[in-house]
Design a protein around this motif. Structure first.
Motif, mmCIF file in Angstrom:
data_model
loop_
_atom_site.group_PDB
_atom_site.id
_atom_site.type_symbol
_atom_site.label_atom_id
_atom_site.label_comp_id
_atom_site.label_asym_id
_atom_site.label_seq_id
_atom_site.Cartn_x
_atom_site.Cartn_y
_atom_site.Cartn_z
ATOM 1 N N GLU A 1 0.812 -1.220 0.000
ATOM 2 C CA GLU A 1 0.000 0.000 0.000
ATOM 3 C C GLU A 1 0.842 1.264 0.000
ATOM 4 O O GLU A 1 0.322 2.360 -0.220
ATOM 5 C CB GLU A 1 -0.932 -0.008 1.218
ATOM 6 C CG GLU A 1 -1.933 -1.161 1.212
ATOM 7 C CD GLU A 1 -2.792 -1.161 2.456
ATOM 8 O OE1 GLU A 1 -2.466 -0.399 3.405
ATOM 9 O OE2 GLU A 1 -3.774 -1.923 2.499
ATOM 10 N N TYR A 2 2.139 1.124 0.238
ATOM 11 C CA TYR A 2 3.024 2.281 0.257
ATOM 12 C C TYR A 2 3.403 2.751 -1.145
ATOM 13 O O TYR A 2 4.055 3.785 -1.297
ATOM 14 C CB TYR A 2 4.296 1.951 1.046
ATOM 15 C CG TYR A 2 5.023 0.715 0.571
ATOM 16 C CD1 TYR A 2 5.943 0.760 -0.465
ATOM 17 C CD2 TYR A 2 4.765 -0.517 1.186
ATOM 18 C CE1 TYR A 2 6.598 -0.376 -0.893
ATOM 19 C CE2 TYR A 2 5.421 -1.660 0.756
ATOM 20 C CZ TYR A 2 6.333 -1.587 -0.279
ATOM 21 O OH TYR A 2 6.979 -2.721 -0.694
ATOM 22 N N LEU A 3 2.980 1.998 -2.179
ATOM 23 C CA LEU A 3 3.345 2.350 -3.548
ATOM 24 C C LEU A 3 2.236 3.117 -4.258
ATOM 25 O O LEU A 3 1.045 2.884 -4.042
ATOM 26 C CB LEU A 3 3.672 1.090 -4.349
ATOM 27 C CG LEU A 3 4.886 0.283 -3.908
ATOM 28 C CD1 LEU A 3 5.063 -0.944 -4.801
ATOM 29 C CD2 LEU A 3 6.144 1.143 -3.935
ATOM 30 N N SER A 4 2.645 4.025 -5.132
ATOM 31 C CA SER A 4 1.724 4.717 -6.026
ATOM 32 C C SER A 4 1.449 3.810 -7.221
ATOM 33 O O SER A 4 2.120 2.775 -7.402
ATOM 34 C CB SER A 4 2.354 6.023 -6.500
ATOM 35 O OG SER A 4 3.462 5.756 -7.350
ATOM 36 N N PRO A 5 0.488 4.156 -8.081
ATOM 37 C CA PRO A 5 0.297 3.357 -9.307
ATOM 38 C C PRO A 5 1.578 3.230 -10.121
ATOM 39 O O PRO A 5 1.870 2.158 -10.655
ATOM 40 C CB PRO A 5 -0.782 4.147 -10.054
ATOM 41 C CG PRO A 5 -1.579 4.808 -8.965
ATOM 42 C CD PRO A 5 -0.567 5.172 -7.915
ATOM 43 N N ALA A 6 2.357 4.310 -10.201
ATOM 44 C CA ALA A 6 3.629 4.232 -10.925
ATOM 45 C C ALA A 6 4.582 3.261 -10.237
ATOM 46 O O ALA A 6 5.351 2.553 -10.901
ATOM 47 C CB ALA A 6 4.267 5.616 -11.020
ATOM 48 N N THR B 1 10.395 9.560 -5.590
ATOM 49 C CA THR B 1 9.246 10.207 -4.933
ATOM 50 C C THR B 1 7.944 9.863 -5.623
ATOM 51 O O THR B 1 6.918 9.664 -4.969
ATOM 52 C CB THR B 1 9.445 11.736 -4.921
ATOM 53 O OG1 THR B 1 10.665 12.039 -4.249
ATOM 54 C CG2 THR B 1 8.301 12.422 -4.209
ATOM 55 N N SER B 2 7.959 9.767 -6.954
ATOM 56 C CA SER B 2 6.730 9.493 -7.700
ATOM 57 C C SER B 2 6.249 8.059 -7.529
ATOM 58 O O SER B 2 5.109 7.740 -7.897
ATOM 59 C CB SER B 2 6.952 9.770 -9.184
ATOM 60 O OG SER B 2 7.827 8.792 -9.754
ATOM 61 N N LEU B 3 7.086 7.192 -6.978
ATOM 62 C CA LEU B 3 6.747 5.781 -6.875
ATOM 63 C C LEU B 3 6.118 5.417 -5.541
ATOM 64 O O LEU B 3 5.630 4.305 -5.376
ATOM 65 C CB LEU B 3 8.012 4.934 -7.094
ATOM 66 C CG LEU B 3 8.774 5.228 -8.393
ATOM 67 C CD1 LEU B 3 10.015 4.353 -8.489
ATOM 68 C CD2 LEU B 3 7.882 5.038 -9.614
ATOM 69 N N LEU B 4 6.155 6.345 -4.578
ATOM 70 C CA LEU B 4 5.626 6.084 -3.244
ATOM 71 C C LEU B 4 4.304 6.797 -3.050
ATOM 72 O O LEU B 4 4.131 7.942 -3.458
ATOM 73 C CB LEU B 4 6.622 6.543 -2.189
ATOM 74 C CG LEU B 4 7.997 5.849 -2.244
ATOM 75 C CD1 LEU B 4 8.946 6.509 -1.263
ATOM 76 C CD2 LEU B 4 7.872 4.369 -1.962
ATOM 77 N N ALA B 5 3.375 6.099 -2.400
ATOM 78 C CA ALA B 5 2.063 6.686 -2.172
ATOM 79 C C ALA B 5 2.142 7.864 -1.231
ATOM 80 O O ALA B 5 1.435 8.848 -1.374
ATOM 81 C CB ALA B 5 1.107 5.626 -1.617
ATOM 82 N N ASP B 6 3.024 7.772 -0.248
ATOM 83 C CA ASP B 6 3.203 8.861 0.710
ATOM 84 C C ASP B 6 4.547 9.509 0.443
ATOM 85 O O ASP B 6 5.574 9.081 0.940
ATOM 86 C CB ASP B 6 3.151 8.319 2.142
ATOM 87 C CG ASP B 6 3.311 9.428 3.181
ATOM 88 O OD1 ASP B 6 3.335 10.604 2.770
ATOM 89 O OD2 ASP B 6 3.406 9.110 4.369
ATOM 90 N N SER B 7 4.550 10.552 -0.360
ATOM 91 C CA SER B 7 5.804 11.202 -0.730
ATOM 92 C C SER B 7 6.327 12.120 0.361
ATOM 93 O O SER B 7 7.345 12.780 0.186
ATOM 94 C CB SER B 7 5.615 12.008 -2.019
ATOM 95 O OG SER B 7 4.624 13.003 -1.832
ATOM 96 N N SER B 8 5.614 12.172 1.505
ATOM 97 C CA SER B 8 6.079 13.033 2.591
ATOM 98 C C SER B 8 7.212 12.391 3.380
ATOM 99 O O SER B 8 7.800 13.037 4.238
ATOM 100 C CB SER B 8 4.918 13.344 3.553
ATOM 101 O OG SER B 8 4.484 12.160 4.203
ATOM 102 N N VAL B 9 7.505 11.095 3.102
ATOM 103 C CA VAL B 9 8.610 10.432 3.803
ATOM 104 C C VAL B 9 9.891 11.183 3.516
ATOM 105 O O VAL B 9 10.197 11.514 2.375
ATOM 106 C CB VAL B 9 8.735 8.966 3.355
ATOM 107 C CG1 VAL B 9 9.959 8.330 4.000
ATOM 108 C CG2 VAL B 9 7.488 8.181 3.742
ATOM 109 N N SER B 10 10.648 11.473 4.570
ATOM 110 C CA SER B 10 11.888 12.220 4.399
ATOM 111 C C SER B 10 12.858 11.449 3.527
ATOM 112 O O SER B 10 13.117 10.279 3.740
ATOM 113 C CB SER B 10 12.531 12.476 5.766
ATOM 114 O OG SER B 10 13.805 13.054 5.627
#
Length: 440
Positions: A32-37, A422-431
């Motif tokens: 679930e941590y991944l974006s569609p990309a 950054t575009s590959l993670l659902a939550d791009s706020s991770v440092s």
């Protein structure tokens, strides 16, 4: 673990399904941590790693050896890195990013037609061991770092005499040494932990503390004798209020003191530390001797032994002190083998976020780098050049080490993923710590 992944791994365990890279990454529903990309990149990575190693490699890697009767060490290493097998909070996304870096290196080198990749691929398929896998990873990573500098790179380059080398980046010829975990070290660390647990047990209901040396690695009977002696010492100290020594050898003294533990009190075990240095020096010396037909060569030591992170004196040093220590260790070797331009020791390990700031250690005889890498890795690299410097080559290696954090995004862009990690993670706020590439 997602229920679908549990079902897949149960089938693998029961022999109903062969392990593959898809199972190793885990099902999309569990990521679930991944974006569609990110899910698209997972599919590409599964296909790419399967094609690089071939479909038989991973099942063979986890099959017990027919000669030794024990499981291959490859799966132990891969299991630690598998995204689906991570249990610490947030570790799955970091493991996923690291696995994507593996794929991206192979995929870019394949797409760019880098010479020698076919030979590296053939060796990786034939030698299904953890040491070969780690060696292959380092070759690909270094070649990718060189390509990101805009330089021509070659794998398995020819030497002036003898067999092929490992990597050539521009005019820099590099031989790789993989310094993997030593069974003796693993056994001693487990033994030392057992000692520590035993001493903590003796401290209960007593106002005492321990200082000095753990014993050398003891067999079952000797360990029981040591435990009996420490129990007697703990009782005597608590009753008399006087410190008591427990000797395990002429050089090793463990003392139990009355009172509470003062700040800075330590328990050490320096035998493994010195053995690790001796073992490391021996491996590098062997590589120095083998490269005498290569002309000028650099020795790159990729450390997977825990030397930088296990609870031993070296791991606790500052970057500057580590740099000085390794420069002192390898200085005589560089004087002996004049064809060696320098020795590099590098280690990467997972760290909890936020990552520490970048750090440089410019020392009289060496240079140290500490860099945070996407997503939760920290790499420490120490470059020890010989006294007669090759400034152009030394500076190139320094620039590669400095800018490594940006290499993955660079490779992803070349592979049609312009948004980077950054575009590959659902939550791009991770440092994250992604530094811009230096200009070549």
């Amino acid at each position: 673990m997602h229920p679908r992944d549990e079902e897949i791994w149960r089938a693998i365990d029961q022999g109903l399904r062969a392990i593959d890279w898809e199972a190793w990454f885990g099902c999309p529903e569990g990521a679930e941590y991944l974006s569609p990309a990110g899910h698209e990149v997972t599919a590409r990575a599964v296909a790419g790693l399967t094609a690089f190693f071939d479909s038989r490699w991973l099942p063979k890697a986890v099959t017990p050896s027919t000669t030794s009767g024990r499981a291959s060490d490859t799966f132990v290493g891969l299991g630690r890195a598998a995204p689906v097998l991570q249990f610490m909070n947030g570790a799955d996304r970091g493991a996923w990013v690291e696995a994507v870096r593996w794929w991206a290196a192979y995929a870019y080198l394949e797409e760019a037609g880098v010479p020698g990749l076919a030979s590296v691929k053939r060796d990786a398929r034939r030698d299904v061991t953890l040491s070969r896998f780690l060696h292959t990873q380092t070759q690909a990573r270094l070649a990718l770092m060189g390509a990101a500098r805009g330089l021509p790179v070659e794998l398995e380059p020819a030497k002036d005499s003898g067999g092929p080398g490992d990597v050539r980046i521009g005019r820099v010829f590099i031989e790789v040494v993989t310094f993997a975990e030593d069974q003796k070290l693993q056994d001693y660390e487990k033994f030392r932990q057992n000692c520590r647990v035993h001493l903590v047990t003796l401290d209960r209901d007593r106002t005492i503390y321990w200082e000095g040396d753990f014993p050398e690695l003891l067999n079952g009977n000797d360990f029981e004798t040591w435990k009996t002696r420490t129990e007697a010492a703990a009782q005597q100290c608590a009753a008399s209020g006087v410190a008591v020594d427990v000797l395990s050898s002429a050089r090793r003294r463990l003392t139990v003191h009355p009172g509470t533990t003062p700040l800075g009190t330590t328990l050490t075990g320096d035998t493994v530390e010195s053995d690790q240095g001796t073992r490391l020096l021996g491996k590098v010396r062997g590589k120095c001797a083998k490269t005498q037909g290569a002309g000028t060569a650099w020795i790159w030591v990729e450390d997977h032994s825990g030397l930088f992170h296990l609870p031993m004196p070296f791991a606790g040093l500052s970057l500057a002190d580590k740099t000085d220590a390794l420069a002192e260790l390898f200085g005589p070797l560089l004087g002996e083998y004049v064809h060696v331009a320098g020795i590099i020791v590098s280690n990467a390990a997972r760290r909890r976020l936020p990552l520490p700031p970048d750090e440089d250690a410019i020392r009289p005889a060496a240079q140290g780098f500490l860099r945070g890498l996407p997503l939760d890795r920290v790499r420490e690299t120490i470059v020890i050049p010989r006294r007669i410097l090759l400034p152009e080559q030394t500076n190139l290696i320094a620039r590669m080490c400095d800018a490594e954090a940006a290499v993955l995004d660079w490779a992803l862009g070349r592979l049609g993923v312009p948004g980077g990690v950054t575009s590959l993670l659902a939550d791009s706020s991770v440092s994250q710590r992604v530094s811009p590439l230096w200009t070549p």
